[in-house]
Scaffold this motif. Structure first.
Motif, short mmCIF file in Angstrom:
data_model
loop_
_atom_site.label_atom_id
_atom_site.label_comp_id
_atom_site.label_asym_id
_atom_site.label_seq_id
_atom_site.Cartn_x
_atom_site.Cartn_y
_atom_site.Cartn_z
N LEU A 115 0.83 -1.20 0.00
CA LEU A 115 0.00 0.00 0.00
C LEU A 115 0.87 1.25 0.00
N VAL A 116 1.87 1.28 0.86
CA VAL A 116 2.76 2.43 0.94
C VAL A 116 3.47 2.66 -0.40
N ALA A 117 3.95 1.57 -0.99
CA ALA A 117 4.64 1.70 -2.27
C ALA A 117 3.72 2.24 -3.35
N ASP A 118 2.46 1.79 -3.36
CA ASP A 118 1.50 2.29 -4.35
C ASP A 118 1.24 3.78 -4.16
N VAL A 119 1.15 4.22 -2.91
CA VAL A 119 0.92 5.64 -2.62
C VAL A 119 2.10 6.47 -3.09
N ILE A 120 3.31 6.02 -2.79
CA ILE A 120 4.50 6.78 -3.19
C ILE A 120 4.63 6.81 -4.70
N ARG A 121 4.37 5.69 -5.36
CA ARG A 121 4.44 5.67 -6.83
C ARG A 121 3.39 6.60 -7.45
N GLU A 122 2.21 6.63 -6.85
CA GLU A 122 1.16 7.53 -7.34
C GLU A 122 1.61 8.98 -7.25
N MET A 123 2.26 9.33 -6.14
CA MET A 123 2.78 10.69 -6.01
C MET A 123 3.87 10.96 -7.04
N ASP A 124 4.79 10.04 -7.18
CA ASP A 124 5.89 10.23 -8.13
C ASP A 124 5.38 10.38 -9.56
N ARG A 125 4.40 9.56 -9.90
CA ARG A 125 3.90 9.54 -11.28
C ARG A 125 3.23 10.86 -11.66
N ASN A 126 2.57 11.50 -10.70
CA ASN A 126 1.79 12.70 -10.99
C ASN A 126 2.41 13.98 -10.45
N GLY A 127 3.64 13.89 -9.96
CA GLY A 127 4.30 15.08 -9.46
C GLY A 127 3.74 15.60 -8.16
N HIS A 128 3.08 14.73 -7.41
CA HIS A 128 2.51 15.12 -6.13
C HIS A 128 3.53 14.92 -5.00
N ASP A 129 3.32 15.65 -3.93
CA ASP A 129 4.20 15.54 -2.76
C ASP A 129 3.47 15.09 -1.51
N THR A 130 2.14 15.16 -1.56
CA THR A 130 1.35 14.92 -0.36
C THR A 130 0.25 13.90 -0.66
N ALA A 131 0.11 12.92 0.25
CA ALA A 131 -0.99 11.96 0.20
C ALA A 131 -1.69 12.01 1.55
N LEU A 132 -2.89 12.57 1.57
CA LEU A 132 -3.61 12.79 2.83
C LEU A 132 -4.88 11.95 2.87
N PRO A 133 -4.96 10.95 3.75
CA PRO A 133 -6.19 10.19 3.90
C PRO A 133 -7.24 11.05 4.62
N VAL A 134 -8.43 11.15 4.05
CA VAL A 134 -9.51 11.94 4.63
C VAL A 134 -10.75 11.06 4.74
N ALA A 135 -11.16 10.77 5.96
CA ALA A 135 -12.34 9.92 6.17
C ALA A 135 -13.61 10.70 5.84
N PRO A 136 -14.56 10.07 5.17
CA PRO A 136 -15.82 10.76 4.85
C PRO A 136 -16.52 11.23 6.13
N GLU A 137 -17.09 12.42 6.06
CA GLU A 137 -17.77 12.98 7.22
C GLU A 137 -18.97 12.10 7.59
N GLY A 138 -19.10 11.81 8.88
CA GLY A 138 -20.22 11.01 9.35
C GLY A 138 -20.06 9.52 9.15
N MET A 139 -18.90 9.07 8.67
CA MET A 139 -18.68 7.64 8.44
C MET A 139 -18.75 6.88 9.77
N PRO A 140 -19.54 5.82 9.86
CA PRO A 140 -19.57 5.04 11.10
C PRO A 140 -18.24 4.36 11.34
N THR A 141 -17.84 4.27 12.60
CA THR A 141 -16.58 3.63 12.95
C THR A 141 -16.80 2.57 14.01
#
Length: 507
Positions: A413-439
């Motif tokens: 998972l980490v490798a996929d995230v880093i490759r996604e950033m590298d491929r698109n010139g991104h520097d930040t990967a921020l997980p954002v949970a949907p508002e009101g999502m049950p936990t």
């Protein structure tokens, strides 16, 4: 002691050189051979748990064939292995895969601060050399992978016992066991009924340094199952199919065997209770009070089962050199423990095998743009990425399967995230949970150390991609296909975005 300050940079920093950290470092090194990777370890040695604990008999609870690495076959005859054998295996792994080049021992991360302008983590590190000289390091990195385990190394859980100061013998917690401690000829009482107590009881009765007698004093019984120390099927598979293929088949066998047992016992708890009880009764002397001492009030796998290799725990009871007492403590006395039933247990040594103190991220308190991160308020993306925390992954394992089986999927998972950033010139990967999502709770065990820490643990969602499972077979299915979801927000750092905007305007 002198203090200096240095600054370093890295692309990826793995914190913690226990089994999970070593595995993560190997996978990430393979995935990104051109990136600068560092493996930081606060202690003076690799190994994590296996270097920390020195109590008698320290060993694995699971077969090392699947507790260990999929890329490094376990070749020792013992499937349930003592701590020093596991340490040898880890040192071999470090050497074989060149991980010593990226290892930094005695490097303790004391703070971690994310700056969105630079899209960088700044790690404050205290580095101590063998002479005691301290260097204050600042390490700037694009991504952090924390493999710091789930409990505090500097403090075990030890409840307050009335009259503790009256006891004239020794009181030791297994987490702080002196390596040269001599318990030969002593009357020992071990308080606790978990894996540590089940391990220590038979170990303290072996060899020339054996204790005179060992009593396991428990408030609540545990399920204890006898398992073979040597996996003869594994030996046969590696002999017939060769080491690599035979090892892979052994791992698969063990994974599905464990999954089958957990599934059956969880779905049919009455059968599970009957099965474990009947197996236990066969191991104990005729007339032994099995229902008092080995019939827990909870169902199998509400807490982890304890393993005893070749039934050595039960053998000690059969031989009369050990016994089990189920009662509650009234107070310590000068020469033992007074129980609420009125029984008095005489002791020269009391071992408080009373559990762990859970701790996330090794006690590091990250901040994001100056705001402290409260991990308890976060939700984990696939049980690894922390909501609201950019470019940070944490390794959490399984409660109903071998903990370390999850390393490969988390690093993928980490490798996929880093490759996604590298491929698109991104520097930040921020997980954002949907508002009101049950936990819901992250873990599903009722063990004491988890109950005590429940309010401090992160949460999980009730569906993908914010969910994890507690067995490998079920969790592994969640890692099929594309792992990147819209709930991870990718972005360019502010400085780069402004520069690109200027370039576009000029053109």
């Amino acid at each position: 002691m002198k203090h200096e300050t240095t600054t370093e940079t890295a692309d990826i920093v793995v914190i913690g050189a226990g089994l999970s950290g070593i595995g993560a470092a190997k996978y990430l090194k393979d995935e990104f051979p051109d990136k600068k990777l560092q493996l930081l370890e606060a202690r003076a040695s690799i190994g994590g748990t296996w270097d920390l604990f020195k109590y008698p008999g320290i060993r694995s609870d699971d077969a090392v064939h699947h507790y260990g690495f999929e890329f490094k076959p376990w070749l020792h005859e013992d499937a349930i292995a003592e701590g020093h054998l596991i340490m040898d295996y880890l040192h071999e792994t470090m050497t074989e895969f060149g991980l010593g080049e990226i290892l930094r021992l005695r490097h303790r991360v004391t703070a971690a601060d994310w700056n969105s302008e630079n899209a960088q983590w700044t790690l404050q590190v205290t580095a101590t050399d063998e002479a005691g000289n301290v260097t204050r390091k600042t390490i700037q990195t694009s991504f952090v992978f924390s493999s710091t385990g789930y409990y505090r190394y500097d403090q075990g859980y030890e409840p307050r016992f009335e009259g503790r100061e009256d006891f004239q013998g020794d009181i030791l917690h297994p987490q702080h066991w002196p390596e040269d401690y001599d318990y030969s000829g002593k009357r020992v009482v071990i308080i606790g009924s978990g894996a540590t107590a089940v391990t220590m009881l038979p170990a303290m009765l072996k060899g020339d340094s054996a204790a005179a007698h060992v009593t396991m004093l428990q408030r609540t019984p545990s399920y204890i199952a006898s398992i073979p120390r040597v996996d003869k099927v594994a030996q046969a598979l590696m002999k017939v199919f060769g080491i690599d293929r035979g090892y892979a088949l052994t791992r698969r066998k063990n994974i599905w065997r464990d999954h089958f047992l957990v599934t059956v016992m969880s779905r049919f708890p009455r059968f599970g209770r009957w099965l474990v009880r009947s197996m236990t009764a066969k191991e104990l002397p005729k007339g032994f009070d099995v229902d008092t001492h080995f019939s827990p009030p909870y169902n199998p796998w509400d807490q982890r089962l304890c393993a005893t290799p070749d039934g050595d725990f039960f053998q000690a009871i059969r031989e009369g050199s050990a016994d089990v007492v189920t009662d509650q403590i009234e107070r310590f006395t000068k020469d033992g423990i007074l129980l609420k039933s009125g029984q008095h247990l005489e002791a020269d040594l009391i071992v408080t095998a009373t559990g762990l103190v859970m701790q996330m991220l090794g006690g590091i308190k990250p901040t994001v743009d100056g705001s402290p991160v409260n991990v308890a308020d976060s939700v984990l993306y696939r049980g690894a990425l922390i909501s609201g925390v950019p470019n940070w992954a944490m390794m959490l394992g399984f409660t109903k399967a071998t903990w370390t089986l999850r390393i490969r999927n988390v690093t993928r998972l980490v490798a996929d995230v880093i490759r996604e950033m590298d491929r698109n010139g991104h520097d930040t990967a921020l997980p954002v949970a949907p508002e009101g999502m049950p936990t819901t709770d992250l873990f599903d065990l009722s063990a004491g150390y988890m109950e005590r820490a429940r309010a401090e643990l992160p949460r999980q969602g009730t569906g993908l991609p914010w969910q994890m499972h507690t067995t490998f077979v079920r969790d592994n299915r969640l890692f099929k296909g594309r792992l990147i979801h819209d709930d991870i927000q990718f972005a360019k750092r502010a400085a780069k975005a402004q520069h690109l905007a200027g370039v576009e305007a000029a053109s």
